[in-house]
Design a protein around this motif. Sequence first.
Motif, PDB file in Angstrom:
ATOM      1  N   TRP A 732      45.932  52.790  33.136  1.00  0.00           N
ATOM      2  CA  TRP A 732      45.091  51.654  33.503  1.00  0.00           C
ATOM      3  C   TRP A 732      45.381  51.238  34.942  1.00  0.00           C
ATOM      4  O   TRP A 732      46.512  51.345  35.423  1.00  0.00           O
ATOM      5  N   ASN A 733      44.346  50.760  35.588  1.00  0.00           N
ATOM      6  CA  ASN A 733      44.490  50.333  36.977  1.00  0.00           C
ATOM      7  C   ASN A 733      45.436  49.132  37.066  1.00  0.00           C
ATOM      8  O   ASN A 733      45.206  48.094  36.463  1.00  0.00           O
ATOM      9  N   ASP A 734      46.515  49.247  37.843  1.00  0.00           N
ATOM     10  CA  ASP A 734      47.512  48.184  37.939  1.00  0.00           C
ATOM     11  C   ASP A 734      46.985  46.936  38.642  1.00  0.00           C
ATOM     12  O   ASP A 734      47.453  45.819  38.382  1.00  0.00           O
ATOM     13  N   PHE A 735      46.041  47.117  39.532  1.00  0.00           N
ATOM     14  CA  PHE A 735      45.518  45.948  40.261  1.00  0.00           C
ATOM     15  C   PHE A 735      44.744  45.006  39.339  1.00  0.00           C
ATOM     16  O   PHE A 735      44.600  43.816  39.636  1.00  0.00           O
ATOM     17  N   ALA A 736      44.239  45.519  38.228  1.00  0.00           N
ATOM     18  CA  ALA A 736      43.467  44.677  37.314  1.00  0.00           C
ATOM     19  C   ALA A 736      44.342  43.589  36.702  1.00  0.00           C
ATOM     20  O   ALA A 736      43.874  42.480  36.420  1.00  0.00           O
ATOM     21  N   GLU A 737      45.618  43.888  36.500  1.00  0.00           N
ATOM     22  CA  GLU A 737      46.503  42.908  35.874  1.00  0.00           C
ATOM     23  C   GLU A 737      46.720  41.690  36.774  1.00  0.00           C
ATOM     24  O   GLU A 737      46.735  40.543  36.302  1.00  0.00           O
ATOM     25  N   ASP A 738      46.859  41.901  38.071  1.00  0.00           N
ATOM     26  CA  ASP A 738      47.062  40.773  38.989  1.00  0.00           C
ATOM     27  C   ASP A 738      45.826  39.878  39.068  1.00  0.00           C
ATOM     28  O   ASP A 738      45.927  38.637  39.038  1.00  0.00           O
ATOM     29  N   SER A 739      44.659  40.502  39.167  1.00  0.00           N
ATOM     30  CA  SER A 739      43.439  39.687  39.222  1.00  0.00           C
ATOM     31  C   SER A 739      43.189  38.971  37.901  1.00  0.00           C
ATOM     32  O   SER A 739      42.701  37.830  37.864  1.00  0.00           O
ATOM     33  N   LEU A 740      43.555  39.617  36.806  1.00  0.00           N
ATOM     34  CA  LEU A 740      43.366  39.000  35.496  1.00  0.00           C
ATOM     35  C   LEU A 740      44.277  37.781  35.332  1.00  0.00           C
ATOM     36  O   LEU A 740      43.901  36.779  34.694  1.00  0.00           O
ATOM     37  N   ARG A 741      45.456  37.797  35.911  1.00  0.00           N
ATOM     38  CA  ARG A 741      46.387  36.662  35.810  1.00  0.00           C
ATOM     39  C   ARG A 741      45.795  35.410  36.465  1.00  0.00           C
ATOM     40  O   ARG A 741      45.890  34.291  35.919  1.00  0.00           O
ATOM     41  N   VAL A 742      45.173  35.593  37.585  1.00  0.00           N
ATOM     42  CA  VAL A 742      44.554  34.446  38.274  1.00  0.00           C
ATOM     43  C   VAL A 742      43.408  33.882  37.448  1.00  0.00           C
ATOM     44  O   VAL A 742      43.254  32.644  37.290  1.00  0.00           O
ATOM     45  N   ILE A 743      42.579  34.751  36.891  1.00  0.00           N
ATOM     46  CA  ILE A 743      41.434  34.302  36.092  1.00  0.00           C
ATOM     47  C   ILE A 743      41.911  33.545  34.858  1.00  0.00           C
ATOM     48  O   ILE A 743      41.376  32.472  34.507  1.00  0.00           O
ATOM     49  N   GLN A 744      42.928  34.035  34.182  1.00  0.00           N
ATOM     50  CA  GLN A 744      43.437  33.374  32.981  1.00  0.00           C
ATOM     51  C   GLN A 744      44.099  32.034  33.307  1.00  0.00           C
ATOM     52  O   GLN A 744      43.957  31.055  32.554  1.00  0.00           O
ATOM     53  N   HIS A 745      44.804  31.981  34.393  1.00  0.00           N
ATOM     54  CA  HIS A 745      45.452  30.727  34.778  1.00  0.00           C
ATOM     55  C   HIS A 745      44.415  29.640  35.068  1.00  0.00           C
ATOM     56  O   HIS A 745      44.555  28.474  34.622  1.00  0.00           O
ATOM     57  N   ASN A 746      43.348  30.002  35.771  1.00  0.00           N
ATOM     58  CA  ASN A 746      42.290  29.036  36.057  1.00  0.00           C
ATOM     59  C   ASN A 746      41.575  28.587  34.787  1.00  0.00           C
ATOM     60  O   ASN A 746      41.195  27.398  34.639  1.00  0.00           O
ATOM     61  N   ALA A 747      41.383  29.512  33.855  1.00  0.00           N
ATOM     62  CA  ALA A 747      40.691  29.165  32.616  1.00  0.00           C
ATOM     63  C   ALA A 747      41.528  28.218  31.766  1.00  0.00           C
ATOM     64  O   ALA A 747      40.994  27.285  31.138  1.00  0.00           O
ATOM     65  N   LEU A 748      42.833  28.387  31.724  1.00  0.00           N
ATOM     66  CA  LEU A 748      43.688  27.527  30.909  1.00  0.00           C
ATOM     67  C   LEU A 748      43.890  26.143  31.530  1.00  0.00           C
ATOM     68  O   LEU A 748      44.241  25.185  30.832  1.00  0.00           O
ATOM     69  N   GLU A 749      43.714  26.011  32.820  1.00  0.00           N
ATOM     70  CA  GLU A 749      43.877  24.705  33.456  1.00  0.00           C
ATOM     71  C   GLU A 749      42.679  23.782  33.241  1.00  0.00           C
ATOM     72  O   GLU A 749      42.784  22.566  33.409  1.00  0.00           O
ATOM     73  N   ASP A 750      41.552  24.333  32.901  1.00  0.00           N
ATOM     74  CA  ASP A 750      40.340  23.521  32.713  1.00  0.00           C
ATOM     75  C   ASP A 750      40.391  22.831  31.346  1.00  0.00           C
ATOM     76  O   ASP A 750      40.524  23.493  30.316  1.00  0.00           O
ATOM     77  N   ARG A 751      40.280  21.495  31.329  1.00  0.00           N
ATOM     78  CA  ARG A 751      40.301  20.728  30.074  1.00  0.00           C
ATOM     79  C   ARG A 751      38.958  20.066  29.773  1.00  0.00           C
ATOM     80  O   ARG A 751      38.852  19.331  28.797  1.00  0.00           O
TER      81      ARG A 751
END
Length: 978
Positions: A732-751
């Motif tokens: 699997w492409n390793d760069f996908a994991e870094d970009s996915l971390r940012v997307i998940q962090h932003n999604a969890l911060e939204d209330r």
Amino acid sequence: MWRARRAAVACEVCQSLVKHSSGIQRNFPVQKLHLVSRSIYRSHHPALKLQRPQLRTSFQQFSSLTNLSLHKLKLSPIKYGYQPRRNFWPARLAARLLKLRYIILGSAVGGGYTAKKTFDEWKDMIPDLSDYKWIVPDFIWEIDEYIDLEKIRKALPSSEDLAKLAPDLDKLAESFSLLKDFFTTGHKLVSEVIEASGPLLLLGSPGETAFRATDHGSESDKHYRKVSDKEKIDQLQEELLHTQLKYQRILERLEKENKELRKLVLQKDDKGIHHRKLKKSLIDMYSEVLDVLSDYDASYNTQDHLPRVVVVGDQSAGKTSVLEMIAQARIFPRGSGEMMTRSPVKVTLSEGPHHVALFKDSSREFDLTKEEDLAALRHEIELRMRKNVKEGCTVSPETISLNVKGPGLQRMVLVDLPGVINTVTSGMAPDTKETIFSISKAYMQNPNAIILCIQDGSVDAERSIVTDLVSQMDPHGRRTIFVLTKVDLAEKNVASPSRIQQIIEGKLFPMKALGYFAVVTGKGNSSESIEAIREYEEEFFQNSKLLKTSMLKAHQVTTRNLSLAVSDCFWKMVRESVEQQADSFKATRFNLETEWKNNYPRLRELDRNELFEKAKNEILDEVISLSQVTPKHWEEILQQTLWERVSTHVIENIYLPAAQTMNSGTFNTTVDIKLKQWTDKQLPNKAVEVAWETLQEEFSRFMTEPKGKEHDDIFDKLKEAVKEESIKRHKWNDFAEDSLRVIQHNALEDRSISDKQQWDAAIYFMEEALQARLKDTENAIENMIGPDWKKRWLYWKNRTQEQGVHNETKNELEKMLKCNEEHPAYLASDEITTVRKNLESRGVEVDPSLIKDTWHQVYRRHFLKTALNHCNLCRRGFYYYQRHFIDSELECNDVVLFWRIQRMLAITANTLRQQLTNTEVRRLEKNVKEVLEDFAEDGEKKIKLLTGKRVQLAEDLKKVREIQEKLDAFIEALHQEK
């Protein structure tokens, strides 16, 4: 062609001259005729011909020394003492005239006969250039239309006219009688006449002269008789040897010129001057048949009786050197005392314009005239040998096929086998000796194989191992050729020269052979050129006592004579056996076709390669269908699978610890901290794992699910292997994991929940999660306390003693929870003591750890039930949420948490789906193609994955058909060559 016709006309005139020499009267005693006259006289009187004894040899003599007829030896007269010469001019004049007339007679009569005989012999030696008629201009073939050769022949003098030019032997005899009577008183003068006449007056038999002195007691006759027979024999042998060497040099020079001419012709045709395509040579066609047979049955279970020249010998006996001399190039790896031939090497020798070598499975040509190409060829052969040898073995039965072409090479197929050893040394596998014996026997048991047995002449014959092996395989010696190498060392070191003769004649071995040869393969220097070795070999045999003392015959020496003999024997064996082999394979083909029709009447005869191509297309189609999966399907699968993987962590490590806090502020703070830690360390990696496993599952589903009636289970093993290998290679492409971390962090911060529908969805998601956990908890409690009273009555089950203790402990803990429903998650030590004492009062002995384990499950069930009730109350809480729960006792922070988790899952699933469809599916398809290409080149892999009676039957049928077709084409070409 017109030159050949004119030569034929000239020979015909000469023949007629010999046959119709009517002017010669034959009443003169034949013993007193001149040598040339006697040869003519005997040619027309068969009764007077000397019968030559038949040579008793078991093998045809192949020697370039015997290709030309040897002229009769002319011995110079031997003078003894001083003979005074008288100044008697009539006698001298008569001698000169007689000599002149005999010269004329020998030129006119014997010349025609000798010319015809020489022309016939040389005509047989000229190579067949019928395939190159196109080189000569067309008008040459039509010249007989413009020139009448028959008229020219008739215009020549007849044989009767030419015969009149010959002297009258009757009158010549009378003249001789007069001269003899005239000179009876001066016998010394007659001696001078005989001396002046020279060797022409000698008779064919040694010691007999054309004229005999009437005085038998003369001094010259006494001296003549003193010559011993031994001196005459030595003189004859010496002159014979010199004559043979002379003709050998002439023949080699002519063959060299012929070789250069053929090279020029082949080069012109190779360049395609007339755009004429040459047919494949006979030996190349035959070699292809042997290659197909080798692929068809490497274990020699087939009745393969096609001839080959099998080269066997003891290790370091000189097998490789003999082969290199025959191939005229140093093509094999060399080592001092080390085993270099580790697998059989099939060498196909054929004639060509350039001296090159190439492997059967490669298009690269090695120029054998360049040292760098020779070194590369030897290195390539060594690499192929080591590749064929499996781990833990020293030799391999797998054959390496090599074609060697060059001008002047003898056409044949040789198989060089590993040298036979007597002892297994360190570094060799324990079964090396037995393996070499089995490989050698497998090749030699072919009844049409020609065994070229190589014996080292520099060592004791008793130390040879290979001769016993050859004797077992060919006890009568009908297809064995014995070759003694290193004869120069043998002659130098052996005390008794007759021992070499005994080895050559096979008297020291229990082995019989078709022919015996002696060769010299160099001075032991690996850097010697083939030309230098050949010159050294010829020089050695010219000066060798073995030839001078007649221990060896001229046709038994040099590798050149050996190659001529082996090639002739090879083609004789091929012509005698090839048609019988073709009939055998026709019968095999009929049997296989009948078996296929009876077992698989509705299936096509697809061999392993064809089946692999069909499976390859199916697999690629299934990979393409993977890219047609809908985005909705991908996202549903990804979201569901990801929640199954992270739900335990969310409930146990995030929700439960936060829900047990005292107020909403602490709850939110705890949730934010734990979500941040989870996102930074575990969540992105877990999401990528889920996506990759989801892709594997979908790929496996498409690969393995049956396709109805069209499904062929013969491909199942291949598809499974392709799937596993493709998944193993995919990363699997390793760069996908870094970009996915940012997307998940932003999604969890939204209330912020925007509408009631999202609120209800979050509550539904929360209820499903809590109910699933509650169900798991109840199952765990049931396993802990055993079956309840219903199951005990209905299914006759009982609790174990341990389950009874757990049940009593559970009941005691539940009483404590009823008293305090707001009890925290942990038990205090005094509470544990109270529970323990209460159980002991009822006669139940418990351990504090048992009380804690039971409490965990009991409290968990109590908490989940309370959370579900609270979740039900929050269904009406969206209004309070919008007001941030001001002036309200209802707090639904847990619903907001599950909404944040749900939204994160949806965004993650969407991101992973885009990466799957845009990148990973295509990369997986590329990996599948690479795996299929690798499998296509790996024959062993295909044999392992495509198995079964059906595959093997189709494979055998295809190979037998191919062998039969190639054999038929070879036989047709063989008949055309005849």
